[in-house]
Write an enzyme that holds these catalytic residues in place. Structure first.
Site, PDB file in Angstrom:
ATOM      1  N   LYS A 239       0.835  -1.223   0.000  1.00 55.60           N
ATOM      2  CA  LYS A 239       0.000   0.000   0.000  1.00 55.60           C
ATOM      3  C   LYS A 239       0.863   1.264   0.000  1.00 55.60           C
ATOM      4  CE  LYS A 239      -2.037  -0.945   3.936  1.00 55.60           C
ATOM      5  NZ  LYS A 239      -1.329  -2.182   4.326  1.00 55.60           N
TER       6      LYS A 239
ATOM      7  N   ARG B 215      -8.410   1.048  10.482  1.00 60.33           N
ATOM      8  CA  ARG B 215      -7.840  -0.275  10.772  1.00 60.33           C
ATOM      9  C   ARG B 215      -8.851  -1.188  11.452  1.00 60.33           C
ATOM     10  NH1 ARG B 215      -2.283   0.433   9.533  1.00 60.33           N
ATOM     11  NH2 ARG B 215      -1.029  -1.147  10.502  1.00 60.33           N
TER      12      ARG B 215
ATOM     13  N   ARG C 175      12.036  -6.191   4.249  1.00 57.63           N
ATOM     14  CA  ARG C 175      11.861  -4.785   3.914  1.00 57.63           C
ATOM     15  C   ARG C 175      12.942  -3.912   4.566  1.00 57.63           C
ATOM     16  NH1 ARG C 175       5.724  -2.668   4.668  1.00 57.63           N
ATOM     17  NH2 ARG C 175       6.218  -2.643   6.877  1.00 57.63           N
TER      18      ARG C 175
ATOM     19  N   ARG D 248      12.545  -1.711  10.002  1.00 57.15           N
ATOM     20  CA  ARG D 248      11.585  -1.238  11.008  1.00 57.15           C
ATOM     21  C   ARG D 248      11.566  -2.177  12.207  1.00 57.15           C
ATOM     22  NH1 ARG D 248       5.855   0.166   8.183  1.00 57.15           N
ATOM     23  NH2 ARG D 248       5.153  -0.945  10.023  1.00 57.15           N
TER      24      ARG D 248
ATOM     25  N   ARG E   5       0.945  -8.731  13.783  1.00 59.00           N
ATOM     26  CA  ARG E   5       0.313  -7.729  12.907  1.00 59.00           C
ATOM     27  C   ARG E   5      -0.631  -8.400  11.904  1.00 59.00           C
ATOM     28  NH1 ARG E   5       5.376  -5.043  10.598  1.00 59.00           N
ATOM     29  NH2 ARG E   5       3.948  -3.773   9.375  1.00 59.00           N
TER      30      ARG E   5
HETATM   31  P1  AMP Z   1       1.840   0.561   9.403  1.00 60.10           P
HETATM   32  O1  AMP Z   1       2.997   1.457   9.114  1.00 60.10           O
HETATM   33  O2  AMP Z   1       0.573   0.994   8.746  1.00 60.10           O
HETATM   34  O3  AMP Z   1       2.165  -0.898   9.139  1.00 60.10           O
HETATM   35  O4  AMP Z   1       1.563   0.673  10.971  1.00 60.10           O
HETATM   36  C1  AMP Z   1       2.535   0.305  11.926  1.00 60.10           C
HETATM   37  C2  AMP Z   1       1.906   0.235  13.305  1.00 60.10           C
HETATM   38  O5  AMP Z   1       1.393   1.520  13.666  1.00 60.10           O
HETATM   39  C3  AMP Z   1       0.722  -0.716  13.433  1.00 60.10           C
HETATM   40  O6  AMP Z   1       1.124  -2.053  13.674  1.00 60.10           O
HETATM   41  C4  AMP Z   1      -0.016  -0.111  14.631  1.00 60.10           C
HETATM   42  O7  AMP Z   1       0.634  -0.410  15.849  1.00 60.10           O
HETATM   43  C5  AMP Z   1       0.175   1.384  14.389  1.00 60.10           C
HETATM   44  N1  AMP Z   1      -0.928   1.934  13.544  1.00 60.10           N
HETATM   45  C6  AMP Z   1      -0.820   2.454  12.292  1.00 60.10           C
HETATM   46  N2  AMP Z   1      -2.012   2.856  11.838  1.00 60.10           N
HETATM   47  C7  AMP Z   1      -2.910   2.580  12.822  1.00 60.10           C
HETATM   48  C8  AMP Z   1      -4.311   2.740  12.966  1.00 60.10           C
HETATM   49  N3  AMP Z   1      -5.064   3.264  11.978  1.00 60.10           N
HETATM   50  N4  AMP Z   1      -4.883   2.342  14.120  1.00 60.10           N
HETATM   51  C9  AMP Z   1      -4.154   1.827  15.127  1.00 60.10           C
HETATM   52  N5  AMP Z   1      -2.839   1.617  15.056  1.00 60.10           N
HETATM   53  C10 AMP Z   1      -2.205   1.988  13.915  1.00 60.10           C
END
Ligand code: AMP
Length: 213
Positions: A13, A88, A127, A160, A171
């Protein structure tokens, strides 16, 4: 045009969003990037979010809803935006519907990037990201010319914290349990556009632009 990019972690994404920015002239709003930026700055919000992110759990809804509400009202969002990683879960989606209603806005398309679960762990654990310019690489599928060094700016590449195997499993489970129900949520609203997320980056971009018009 207001778009949601939906799909499991590792579906690509963020990668596609970066390419769509130029094509449509609208910004990417990644709640994950916003939380990581807050953490880097050492803000109380960032430090609080880290506890959840390190476990692969979702940060409390009130935190991310507040971030998004503020962000979508900024000047660069006047022609639209791409939400990446938000909503989410169903309560975030309902909060989004409510805030857009208040603002006289709506979501036009929800692009769901589909990738088989068996591919995701390898995509995530391999990654790497540039600390300096944010460019993304993959140790196997898109390796940099020199190990650990960004091709674009020579910055240092890092992994990361939450891309290790244990956190990735959490996740993916959180995605199945809490985020996947959004597929039917948006299908019922007639906004869901399913995209096959397996293929070259260019091919996937074409699939997305074909549905967005
Ligand atoms: P991402 O970069 O989208 O993979 O997000 C990394 C982490 O950030 C996730 O595993 C959550 O801990 C937190 N996170 C990101 N977006 C959200 C969201 N919309 N709601 C809750 N936690 C989020």
């Amino acid at each position: 045009m207001n778009i949601i990019l939906l799909g499991p972690p590792g579906a690509g994404k963020g990668t596609q969003a970066k390419r769509l920015i130029d094509k449509y002239g609208i910004p990417q709003i990644s709640t994950g990037d916003m939380l990581r930026a807050a953490l880097k700055e050492g803000t109380p919000l960032g430090l609080e979010a880290k506890k959840y992110m390190d476990q692969g759990a979702l940060v409390p809804d009130s935190v991310v809803i507040g971030l998004v509400k503020e962000r979508i009202q900024q000047a660069d969002c006047s022609k639209g935006y791409m939400l990446d990683g938000f909503p989410r879960n169903v309560s975030q989606a309902e909060a989004l519907d409510e805030m857009l209603n208040e603002l006289g806005q709506k979501i036009d398309h929800v692009v769901c990037v589909e990738v088989p679960a068996s591919e995701l762990i390898g995509r995530l654990t391999g990654r790497r990201t540039c600390r300096n310019c944010g460019a993304g690489f993959h140790v196997l599928f898109d390796p940099p010319k020199t190990d650990g060094v960004c091709d674009k700016c020579k910055g240092e590449l890092y992994q990361r914290d939450d891309d290790n195997e244990a956190t990735v499993s959490s996740r993916l489970k959180v995605y199945d349990d809490q985020t996947a129900p959004l597929i039917s949520y948006y299908d019922k609203q007639g906004k869901l556009r399913r995209i096959d997320g397996v293929g070259s980056m260019d091919t996937i971009l074409q699939r997305i632009t074909a549905v967005l018009g």
